[in-house]
Design a protein around this motif. Sequence first.
Motif, PDB file in Angstrom:
ATOM      1  N   VAL A 164      37.341 -52.582  -3.232  1.00 50.83           N
ATOM      2  CA  VAL A 164      38.298 -53.097  -2.259  1.00 50.83           C
ATOM      3  C   VAL A 164      38.706 -51.946  -1.348  1.00 50.83           C
ATOM      4  O   VAL A 164      39.028 -50.857  -1.827  1.00 50.83           O
ATOM      5  N   VAL A 165      38.678 -52.185  -0.022  1.00 47.26           N
ATOM      6  CA  VAL A 165      39.059 -51.156   0.948  1.00 47.26           C
ATOM      7  C   VAL A 165      40.069 -51.717   1.937  1.00 47.26           C
ATOM      8  O   VAL A 165      40.158 -52.925   2.137  1.00 47.26           O
ATOM      9  N   GLY A 166      40.827 -50.827   2.560  1.00 49.58           N
ATOM     10  CA  GLY A 166      41.805 -51.220   3.570  1.00 49.58           C
ATOM     11  C   GLY A 166      42.912 -50.190   3.672  1.00 49.58           C
ATOM     12  O   GLY A 166      42.795 -49.080   3.159  1.00 49.58           O
ATOM     13  N   ARG A 167      43.974 -50.568   4.330  1.00 47.79           N
ATOM     14  CA  ARG A 167      45.137 -49.685   4.464  1.00 47.79           C
ATOM     15  C   ARG A 167      46.136 -50.021   3.366  1.00 47.79           C
ATOM     16  O   ARG A 167      46.935 -50.938   3.510  1.00 47.79           O
ATOM     17  N   PHE A 168      46.066 -49.320   2.249  1.00 45.72           N
ATOM     18  CA  PHE A 168      47.033 -49.478   1.167  1.00 45.72           C
ATOM     19  C   PHE A 168      47.175 -48.146   0.446  1.00 45.72           C
ATOM     20  O   PHE A 168      46.323 -47.267   0.574  1.00 45.72           O
ATOM     21  N   LYS A 169      48.261 -47.995  -0.287  1.00 46.43           N
ATOM     22  CA  LYS A 169      48.544 -46.736  -0.991  1.00 46.43           C
ATOM     23  C   LYS A 169      48.465 -46.874  -2.503  1.00 46.43           C
ATOM     24  O   LYS A 169      48.383 -45.883  -3.208  1.00 46.43           O
ATOM     25  N   SER A 170      48.523 -48.113  -2.991  1.00 46.20           N
ATOM     26  CA  SER A 170      48.443 -48.327  -4.430  1.00 46.20           C
ATOM     27  C   SER A 170      47.850 -49.703  -4.703  1.00 46.20           C
ATOM     28  O   SER A 170      47.807 -50.565  -3.827  1.00 46.20           O
TER      29      SER A 170
END
Length: 140
Positions: free
Chosen positions: A10-16
């Motif tokens: 899973v990829v994207g703009r997240f921190k956790s």
Amino acid sequence: YNESTKEYLVVGRFKSFNGKASRNMVKLNANGTINDGFTPKEFMGGAPYFVKLLNDGLAVVAGDFKNYDRVSRNGFMILTPAGELAEGYNTLGNVLGSQQRVNDVYETKSADNKRALMIMGSFSLFDNQKLYNIVRVVLE
């Protein structure tokens, strides 16, 4: 998800993910638990927006990032099953376009029966060559 490896990436703009620190990328086992054998590195200048897990566990990752683990990647890279840059596969030049997006990747063969990837998306320059939205890359 890749049926051969039984894993998700899973990829994207997240921190956790699920309470565990994981910046922009996380690998999951088939049951949804985090695969601790995959350690994502630092992205700079953007984030990943596309990923394709290949049948041998390598991952094609694309997005608007400029660096991965302090190495210039210009929005396209191939990673090992552990999250490292795959040796020998990351020597491409610039990938550019108005949206600089990869929409799909298919595993295929070249005309001389070598392993290859058919890459489709919104790009006008791939490996410093003027190519429009589709390219086949031979993996040797």
